[in-house]
Design an enzyme around this catalytic site. Structure first.
Site, short mmCIF file in Angstrom:
data_model
loop_
_atom_site.label_atom_id
_atom_site.label_comp_id
_atom_site.label_asym_id
_atom_site.label_seq_id
_atom_site.Cartn_x
_atom_site.Cartn_y
_atom_site.Cartn_z
N GLU A 37 30.93 30.84 25.18
CA GLU A 37 31.69 30.07 25.99
C GLU A 37 30.90 29.16 26.84
O GLU A 37 29.78 29.56 27.21
CB GLU A 37 32.53 31.14 27.05
N GLY A 85 26.56 34.61 34.82
CA GLY A 85 26.35 36.15 35.25
C GLY A 85 26.46 37.01 34.13
O GLY A 85 25.94 37.72 33.90
N ALA A 86 27.61 36.80 33.25
CA ALA A 86 28.23 37.84 32.27
C ALA A 86 29.05 37.16 31.52
O ALA A 86 29.66 36.23 32.04
CB ALA A 86 28.50 39.24 32.77
N GLU A 134 34.42 41.52 34.33
CA GLU A 134 34.24 41.20 32.85
C GLU A 134 35.24 41.99 32.10
O GLU A 134 35.85 41.73 31.04
CB GLU A 134 32.65 41.35 32.17
ZN LIG Z 1 34.97 35.22 34.24
#
Ligand SMILES: [Zn+2]
Length: 887
Positions: A130, A270-271, A307
């Site tokens: 992404e 972040g993730a 997430e």
């Molecule tokens: Zn998100």
């Protein structure tokens, strides 16, 4: 010569140009022969022409930094006249309605410094796709509205790379020649390629199990480098809490046989919520009491939840295009905020979330990068992973929750998931589902998605003692933002109440109503101005507006200091109570020169603080929040131009005044809260540590030996990182003679732990010292620092540029030149991280002419640099007021 004239201006992408995909990919088979320098990727794309697509339409496949080795259609190699290769990708002509395209490419993961696509981190392979990283792995229609079933085979040397992971469930594995092995993964859910992931390497793992409420057994795994195996328990517990919470609150269950989380040290974000295989920045997974602070524990719980929640809000239902990013992010941030509220203290969570919004998002909304929650154009989509899309997007969802009620909102969510499961949709589809499920018209509410800027809400009050009525006139106005000069009124939910002069809540009966409807209600302001008249009000009341901060607006109400003091002592809503105290402190700070902020001037604040310190019935975390002076970044919103050293001096002066006046109270509170027993990250324990460390922070402001000894003792005796780091921070920002020795001690204890070293870097970058810039410059040459690792860049350079206003904005301009140079160097390696760092320069117009000139010069150098990335170009050009697109 103007170099910019010879460099083509990066192209702008517009929402209005959106076209559905001409070709769909129904299934993808990927094969990876993993090698750090030369990985071969074979893909078999089963394509189908969309019904409305003409037969001569070529198939466009995005591709970047790829070496094409071969291309075949239905088993036959394609001749060169059938396809065209350029910088943006591959165009294939003359395709039948359906067939299989086979493409082989070669990539070099170890040379991938952008950390987008397939790269290596600490010797392991991992991916980040992404928003547009998949095109750096293979040629593919890299857009979220192309959804396919993925089957992925990974092959690698077994000794060096024993763990081979991808999305879905494993369906085959075995040994190969030459010590290699393979695993094949199949993801039964169609997904866009941005949710693809692979991870391969020599990793350890912990394993657990979750049984969903319908009885499905899910194996849970967390993969980390082996030396970190003792730091995964909190992440695993958080995951199980999140899975249960989503079942209970949203009725959403997990849908695969396994859920995997992998922690990597080199990660831009972040993730990432890749289907069944989340890849995390290790700072949001790893925690042990001696290495992670309470804030780290909280963040891990929140990001693990975030997430996980994406599995429904993002993966099962995804975005049609990247302009809809807030569809998944705003909604999922709202979900993770609510999860954290339910796991911890709702009031503390809300105040923290509002603080982030007002300090960062309001600033973005008032500057040159202002954009709607649903932007309408971009140059680099990576620049739109912003506080506006995420945090204001979450506020917009929260307002829907407020307007529709918890039950109506849940019905809307159920309908949204039911209607759109397996689809790529828009924010309009989300709002449509909310309308259809509740019958409430949200026509005007949609403006929150399309209009940028922070509305200002002005409140006028009038009390009529004869009629015993209180009239509140609410007026809204939204200042212009780039490309949007005129705004239409917003639909604003205003949660409110009235209280009497003793702070008691009054029943609320609006004009025309037969009976009072409770002591708190939501007014809906839809026009530019509306008046609401309350009846049966025996004496002039104190209005309380925006309970729970019910809308992302700036409130203007002419409270007297006495009214603010009343609310800060008695108001039932934790946000409004806290806000009243902050407003009192802000008034003091902004209306007095630092030397005038003495005990006499600050008397009301001192008395309120004394009561708060002694109020043992109140949650210690809320007491700590009430006793924390407004941040300089927030105060900056109220002054023009911003003079960072003045704001800092005022805040420091008031802190010292409070410290001197309250010394015995602070010492008593500190002693009372001294902990015995084992560390626990729960909200109550964390709240006690927070308040105690705040007392320490005040006490050390006195700069005397007894305060230094207190901090040194805490540093030496601390049984956890929260207390250790708080003591170190207090010392680093003081003139304590041992400060350097303690810093040195901390580093030598923790130099093997990269996340703890990040804290050590940040402490120095944000230190309140005259030589901080020189220190930061020297640290860029320290073995602990690396420009290749995003966490190090954020810990040192961003902490300085955005967390140390006095250092960064020093009048000589040296802070600007240093950070500007670092950004230009970084841009050649990792444009995403470079452009994030450049955010420190965007609101240059808010400063005095000398500072403006210094910041502008750096922005121009960034914009005009030969070979500047799209990411950095867009930030620099927009900050300078260049037109990168029209609405
Ligand atoms: Zn998100």
């Amino acid at each position: 010569m103007d170099r910019k004239a010879s460099t083509p201006k990066p192209a702008t992408v517009y929402l209005k140009d959106y076209q559905p995909p001409a070709w769909q990919i129904e299934a993808v088979e990927l094969e990876f022969d993993l090698d750090p320098q030369a990985t071969r990727v074979r893909s078999r794309l089963q394509f189908r022409r969309a019904p409305e697509t003409g037969p001569d339409t070529p198939l466009h496949l995005d591709g970047e930094a790829l070496e094409l080795l071969g291309i075949a259609l239905d088993g036959e190699p394609l001749t060169a006249d059938r396809y065209r290769l350029d910088e943006a990708g591959l165009e294939v002509r003359g395709l039948p309605e359906t067939g299989v395209l086979e493409i082989e490419t070669r990539i070099n993961p170890s040379a991938n410094t952008e950390l987008s696509g397939l790269y290596t981190s600490s010797g392991n392979f991992c991916t980040q796709c992404e928003a547009e990283g998949f095109r750096r792995i293979t040629f593919y229609p890299d857009r979220p509205d192309v959804m396919a079933r993925f089957t992925t085979t990974l092959r690698a040397d077994k000794a060096a790379t024993p763990v081979l992971l991808s999305n879905g469930n494993p369906i085959a594995s075995g040994e190969l020649e030459d010590g290699r092995h393979y695993v094949t993964w199949q993801d039964p859910f169609p997904k866009p390629c941005y949710l693809f992931a692979l991870v391969a390497g020599d990793l350890g793992w912990i394993q657990d199990r979750f049984v969903t409420r319908s009885g499905r057994e899910v194996d849970l795994y967390i993969y980390v480098q082996k030396h970190n195996l003792d730091k995964c328990d909190h992440a695993m517990a958080s995951l199980k809490h999140a899975m249960r919470w989503d079942e209970e609150v949203y009725g959403r269950e997990y849908d695969l046989d396994r859920y995997m989380i992998v922690a990597v040290d080199d990660f831009n974000m972040g993730a990432m919520e890749n289907k069944g295989l989340n890849v995390f920045n290790s700072r949001y997974v790893l925690a042990r009491p001696d290495t992670a602070t309470d804030a780290d524990y909280q963040n891990i719980e929140s990001v693990i939840g975030h997430e996980y929640f994406h599995n429904w809000s993002g993966n099962r239902v995804t975005c049609r295009d990247w302009f809809q990013l807030s569809l998944k992010e705003g909604f999922t941030v709202f979900r993770d905020q609510e999860f954290s509220s339910d796991m911890n203290s709702r009031g503390v969570q809300r105040i923290g979330d509002v603080n982030i919004l007002r300090t960062h998002q309001f600033r973005e909304d008032a500057g040159p990068m202002a954009h709607p929650v649903k932007p309408d154009h971009y140059v680099a989509i990576d620049n739109f992973y912003t506080v506006t899309v995420y945090n204001k997007g979450a506020e917009v969802v929260r307002m829907l929750h407020t307007l529709l009620g918890a039950e109506g909102f849940r019905r809307g969510c159920d309908l949204y998931f039911e209607r759109h499961d397996g689809q790529a949709v828009t924010t309009d589809d989300f709002v449509n589902a909310m309308e259809a499920a509740t019958g409430v018209s949200l026509q005007q509410f949609r403006r929150w998605y399309d209009q940028a800027g922070t509305p200002e809400l002005e409140v006028e009050r009038h009390y009529d003692p004869q009629a015993r009525t209180c009239a509140l006139t609410l007026r809204q106005h939204c200042p212009p933002t780039p490309g949007q000069s005129d705004k239409q009124p917003f639909h604003i939910p205003v949660a409110m109440g009235l209280c009497d002069r003793e702070g008691r809540a009054l029943p609320l009966r609006l004009y025309g109503e037969a009976a009072a409807g409770g002591e708190s209600r939501v007014l809906e302001l839809c026009r530019e101005e509306e008046t609401f008249v309350f009846q049966d009000i025996p004496a002039e009341p104190v209005p309380v507006l925006l309970r729970g901060f019910s809308a992302p607006v700036k409130l203007a109400l002419d409270y007297t200091d006495a009214e603010l003091a009343l609310l800060s002592a008695h108001e039932s809503d934790p946000f409004c109570r806290w806000e009243a105290g902050q407003t009192l402190a802000r008034r003091l700070l902004l209306t007095h020169p630092p030397q005038a902020l003495d005990a006499d001037t600050a008397r009301p604040l001192i008395e309120a603080a004394r009561r708060t310190l002694a109020d043992t019935a109140l949650d210690p975390a809320l007491r700590a929040l009430a006793l924390t002076l407004p941040a300089e970044g927030y105060l900056a919103e109220f002054v023009d131009p911003i003079e960072p050293e003045q704001l800092h001096a005022a805040r420091q002066a008031l802190r010292l005044t409070l410290s001197r006046a309250l010394r015995p109270d602070l010492e008593a509170c500190y002693e009372q809260l001294t902990e015995t027993g084992a560390y626990s990250p729960d909200a109550a324990s964390a709240g006690r540590r927070r308040l105690r460390n705040l007392c320490l922070n005040y006490l050390i402001a006195c700069e005397d030996d007894s305060a230094y000894q207190l901090a040194l003792r805490q540093y030496e005796q601390a049984g956890n990182m929260t207390d250790s780091l708080a003591a170190l921070q207090a010392l680093v920002n003081s003139d304590c003679p041992q400060r350097e020795a303690v810093l040195e001690d901390f580093y030598s204890r923790w130099q093997q732990d990269t996340l703890v070293v990040d804290k050590w870097l940040s402490l120095q970058a944000t230190a309140d010292r005259a030589d901080t810039l020189e220190r930061v410059q020297a640290l860029t040459g320290h073995p602990a620092f690396s420009l290749s690792n995003p966490n190090k860049v954020y810990a040192l350079l961003r902490a300085f540029a955005q967390g140390n206003p006095v250092g960064f904005h020093q009048a000589s301009g040296a802070g600007y030149r240093f950070i500007g140079e670092q950004i230009r160097t970084l841009d050649g390696r990792n444009p995403q991280v470079a452009s994030r760092l450049a955010a420190a320069f965007t609101d240059w117009r808010r400063y005095n002419p000398t500072r403006q000139a210094g910041m502008r010069t750096e922005l121009e150098k960034m914009r005009d640099a030969g070979g500047v990335s799209r990411d950095l170009y867009e930030i620099a050009a927009r900050s300078l007021g260049d037109d990168t697109g029209t609405n």
